[in-house]
Write a protein that holds these residues in place. Structure first.
Motif, mmCIF file in Angstrom:
data_model
loop_
_atom_site.group_PDB
_atom_site.id
_atom_site.type_symbol
_atom_site.label_atom_id
_atom_site.label_comp_id
_atom_site.label_asym_id
_atom_site.label_seq_id
_atom_site.Cartn_x
_atom_site.Cartn_y
_atom_site.Cartn_z
ATOM 1 N N ALA A 179 0.820 -1.226 0.000
ATOM 2 C CA ALA A 179 0.000 0.000 0.000
ATOM 3 C C ALA A 179 0.851 1.271 0.000
ATOM 4 C CB ALA A 179 -0.925 -0.002 1.221
ATOM 5 N N VAL A 180 2.079 1.195 0.508
ATOM 6 C CA VAL A 180 2.919 2.411 0.558
ATOM 7 C C VAL A 180 3.170 2.980 -0.839
ATOM 8 C CG1 VAL A 180 4.041 1.884 2.751
ATOM 9 C CG2 VAL A 180 5.051 1.024 0.627
ATOM 10 N N TYR A 181 3.036 2.097 -1.869
ATOM 11 C CA TYR A 181 3.236 2.561 -3.247
ATOM 12 C C TYR A 181 1.924 2.607 -4.031
ATOM 13 C CZ TYR A 181 8.392 2.519 -3.320
ATOM 14 O OH TYR A 181 9.721 2.787 -3.113
ATOM 15 N N ALA A 182 0.781 2.419 -3.363
ATOM 16 C CA ALA A 182 -0.514 2.461 -4.070
ATOM 17 C C ALA A 182 -0.952 3.920 -4.209
ATOM 18 C CB ALA A 182 -1.552 1.667 -3.285
ATOM 19 N N ALA A 183 -1.541 4.264 -5.370
ATOM 20 C CA ALA A 183 -1.982 5.653 -5.580
ATOM 21 C C ALA A 183 -3.122 5.970 -4.613
ATOM 22 C CB ALA A 183 -2.472 5.801 -7.019
ATOM 23 N N GLY A 184 -3.075 7.176 -4.025
ATOM 24 C CA GLY A 184 -4.190 7.586 -3.166
ATOM 25 C C GLY A 184 -4.077 7.015 -1.759
ATOM 26 N N THR A 185 -5.247 6.882 -1.125
ATOM 27 C CA THR A 185 -5.298 6.506 0.298
ATOM 28 C C THR A 185 -5.758 5.068 0.476
ATOM 29 O OG1 THR A 185 -5.887 8.783 0.813
ATOM 30 C CG2 THR A 185 -6.309 7.151 2.547
ATOM 31 N N THR A 186 -5.043 4.334 1.320
ATOM 32 C CA THR A 186 -5.457 2.972 1.698
ATOM 33 C C THR A 186 -5.753 2.963 3.197
ATOM 34 O OG1 THR A 186 -4.070 1.975 -0.004
ATOM 35 C CG2 THR A 186 -4.746 0.542 1.822
ATOM 36 N N VAL A 187 -6.885 2.367 3.559
ATOM 37 C CA VAL A 187 -7.193 2.165 4.980
ATOM 38 C C VAL A 187 -7.219 0.659 5.226
ATOM 39 C CG1 VAL A 187 -8.903 2.428 6.819
ATOM 40 C CG2 VAL A 187 -8.540 4.280 5.162
ATOM 41 N N ILE A 188 -6.400 0.206 6.153
ATOM 42 C CA ILE A 188 -6.421 -1.211 6.545
ATOM 43 C C ILE A 188 -7.161 -1.300 7.869
ATOM 44 C CG2 ILE A 188 -5.091 -3.290 7.077
ATOM 45 C CD1 ILE A 188 -2.719 -2.084 5.569
ATOM 46 N N GLU A 189 -8.338 -1.860 7.823
ATOM 47 C CA GLU A 189 -9.181 -2.020 9.014
ATOM 48 C C GLU A 189 -8.914 -3.391 9.610
ATOM 49 O OE1 GLU A 189 -11.593 0.741 9.769
ATOM 50 O OE2 GLU A 189 -10.820 -0.311 11.553
ATOM 51 N N SER A 190 -8.826 -3.465 10.956
ATOM 52 C CA SER A 190 -8.518 -4.725 11.632
ATOM 53 C C SER A 190 -7.101 -5.174 11.280
ATOM 54 C CB SER A 190 -9.534 -5.814 11.268
ATOM 55 O OG SER A 190 -9.435 -6.868 12.206
ATOM 56 N N ALA A 191 -6.192 -4.182 11.240
ATOM 57 C CA ALA A 191 -4.764 -4.495 11.046
ATOM 58 C C ALA A 191 -4.231 -5.116 12.342
ATOM 59 C CB ALA A 191 -4.004 -3.211 10.741
ATOM 60 N N ALA A 192 -3.174 -5.926 12.217
ATOM 61 C CA ALA A 192 -2.541 -6.487 13.421
ATOM 62 C C ALA A 192 -1.791 -5.364 14.145
ATOM 63 C CB ALA A 192 -1.564 -7.595 13.025
ATOM 64 N N CYS A 193 -1.789 -5.415 15.475
ATOM 65 C CA CYS A 193 -1.150 -4.365 16.290
ATOM 66 C C CYS A 193 0.121 -4.850 16.967
ATOM 67 C CB CYS A 193 -2.125 -3.882 17.366
ATOM 68 S SG CYS A 193 -3.674 -3.291 16.689
ATOM 69 N N GLU A 194 0.599 -6.039 16.568
ATOM 70 C CA GLU A 194 1.796 -6.588 17.210
ATOM 71 C C GLU A 194 2.956 -5.598 17.126
ATOM 72 O OE1 GLU A 194 -0.610 -10.169 17.518
ATOM 73 O OE2 GLU A 194 -0.561 -8.417 16.236
ATOM 74 N N PRO A 195 3.863 -5.586 18.119
ATOM 75 C CA PRO A 195 5.042 -4.696 18.079
ATOM 76 C C PRO A 195 5.875 -4.865 16.817
ATOM 77 C CG PRO A 195 4.793 -5.671 20.255
ATOM 78 C CD PRO A 195 3.780 -6.339 19.373
ATOM 79 N N GLU A 196 5.852 -6.062 16.243
ATOM 80 C CA GLU A 196 6.633 -6.326 15.031
ATOM 81 C C GLU A 196 6.062 -5.549 13.847
ATOM 82 O OE1 GLU A 196 5.334 -8.876 17.014
ATOM 83 O OE2 GLU A 196 7.209 -8.979 18.167
ATOM 84 N N VAL A 197 4.722 -5.387 13.820
ATOM 85 C CA VAL A 197 4.085 -4.593 12.759
ATOM 86 C C VAL A 197 4.416 -3.119 12.980
ATOM 87 C CG1 VAL A 197 1.871 -3.928 11.741
ATOM 88 C CG2 VAL A 197 2.226 -6.282 12.512
#
Ligand code: EPZ
Length: 423
Positions: A179-197
């Motif tokens: 997503a960092v290279y996707a045009a525009g805005t990406t929202v990831i809902e229910s993303a993992a919150c682990e410290p590694e992420v």
């Protein structure tokens, strides 16, 4: 084949340093595929899993060097090969974490489908769902996941990554690194919150990515045109740290883990306190020492972060085997993650498994026996159980342990264990 021969009846006492996190290093190393120039990574642990990923990065056209000061330098020199082959990916399923960066940066990828492993089927449907939502066309061709991105490139969109188990750690890292290279805005809902992420996201921001909501279940990413190589230090391994603290519990010891992040171990610390252990947290240290009374039984359930981590379930079950009473351990992330149960039974534990729950009847002590390593963390559980058990324990097939622990016997012997590695 190598085995560990463990002389039991030892108390683990003293200070031991946590190494860099395996599960942060893997997606962080893969994300170097996104950057122009050289990325310098510190605190990258020396583990067989990491070596496999470094070999894959070389296959994908990177210069990869482990410097004399132990830092790892990664520079992308040639972006023409986009295939991560079966021989390497089949050795380490987490190699699938190159999928997102390849799709994001090179707009095509051919990655061998990761195999399953002893802890479960390990599907990647959420990875595919998220990457397809961004516009990647994913097909399965003779065991390879083949992704193609249309000429228009990836398009930002809203993606719900929640699955039956809450979220997906590497599913999140794969979608994020595309997503960092996707045009525009990406929202990831229910993303993992682990410290590694979080560690990965913080490095991506240093590289020039635009990410909001880091550490929360909702990540908002504004696509950018390029990212640059940076210096980054991988977070300490919370699972390695938790393993040594469980060792203090089972051996009635007193262990201080240094170079760690106590704030990443709140759930495990809470369980240790409920077991009766005395915890003392410093800025980068966490000490657990055993009270004079026997360990108390607890009920523990594994959950996504910040809940109790599934990767510490086996090690804590081993400690509960010698608690004074009945504990209940419920595995909510990998319902079959109980390869350690038959091995602990061989050591005299009293365990009753029903579905994804194990009832642990504490016994006064375990007895050393020949046991077999299986899943990485189950193996570590058997090693600390062997340190506490009466008599000698042999842990066979220890290549599983070397995947996630850098010289575990040296670190535990530094705490007073009696472990020999035998060919
Ligand atoms: C990461 O694996 C870790 N590995 C695992 O650590 C850890 O146990 C796991 O997260 C959970 O915390 C690395 O980070 C390299 P998931 P990952 O996707 O990302 C299901 C260790 O010992 N699922 O969060 O593969 C899946 O089957 C290893 O160091 C889907 O259904 O785990 C599991 O039940 C073992 N569909 C649950 O979600 C998907 O597309 C969590 O999996 C993806 C996952």
């Amino acid at each position: 084949m190598e085995k560990l021969v463990i002389e039991g009846g030892k108390r683990l006492q003293g200070r031991v340093a946590a190494g860099g996190s395996k599960n942060a290093a893997l997606p962080v190393l893969a994300a170097c595929l996104l950057a122009e120039g050289t990325t310098v990574l510190r605190n990258v642990p020396r583990l067989s899993d990491v070596e496999i990923l470094l070999a894959i990065l070389r296959e994908l056209g990177c210069r990869v060097e482990r410097r004399a000061d132990d830092a790892v330098e990664i520079e992308v020199l040639d972006e023409s090969n986009c295939t991560a082959g079966y021989d390497l990916v089949s050795k380490m399923r987490a190699s699938v974490c190159v999928l997102g960066p390849l799709i994001g940066r090179r707009r095509r990828a051919r990655v061998s489908m990761p195999g399953g492993c002893v802890i479960g089927v390990r599907p990647i449907d959420l990875h595919e769902k998220g990457l397809s939502a961004l516009g990647a066309r994913m097909t399965l061709e003779r065991g390879y996941l083949v992704a193609e991105v249309p000429a228009a490139g990836l398009q930002g969109t809203e993606i719900f990554l929640g699955g039956a188990f809450g979220s997906s750690v590497t599913g999140t890292t794969n979608v994020l690194t595309a997503a960092v290279y996707a045009a525009g805005t990406t929202v990831i809902e229910s993303a993992a919150c682990e410290p590694e992420v979080v560690d990965l996201a913080e490095m991506l921001v240093k590289m020039g990515a635009k990410i909001d909501g880091i550490g929360s279940p909702r990540l908002t990413i504004q696509g950018v045109r390029t990212l640059k190589g940076v210096e980054h230090s991988v977070i300490p391994d919370r699972i390695e740290a938790g393993t040594y603290l469980a060792g203090a519990a089972i051996t009635r010891g007193d262990v201080t883990v240094t170079d760690c992040r106590p704030d990443h171990l709140r759930a495990a610390s809470q369980i240790l306190r409920e077991m009766g252990m005395i915890l003392e947290a410093g800025k980068t240290t966490l000490r657990a020492h055993h009270p004079e009374t026997p360990l108390k039984p607890v009920d523990l359930t594994t959950l996504v972060y910040p809940g109790f981590p599934t990767d510490l379930q086996a090690q804590f079950m081993a400690a509960l085997c010698v608690a004074d009473g009945i504990s209940v351990v419920t595995e909510k992330i990998y319902p079959d993650r109980f390869m350690h149960v038959p091995e602990l039974l061989r050591m005299g534990a009293e365990l009753r498994k029903t579905g994804s729950t194990v009832v642990v009847h504490g016994v006064p002590h375990l007895v050393g026996a020949p046991v077999r390593a299986s899943d990485l963390r189950a193996s570590a559980a058997l090693v600390i159980a062997g340190c506490a058990a009466w008599g000698e324990t042999e842990v066979h097939e220890i290549h599983h342990i070397d995947r996630g622990y850098d010289r575990i016997e040296a670190k535990l012997n530094g705490l007073g264990a009696g472990i020999r590695r035998v060919k």
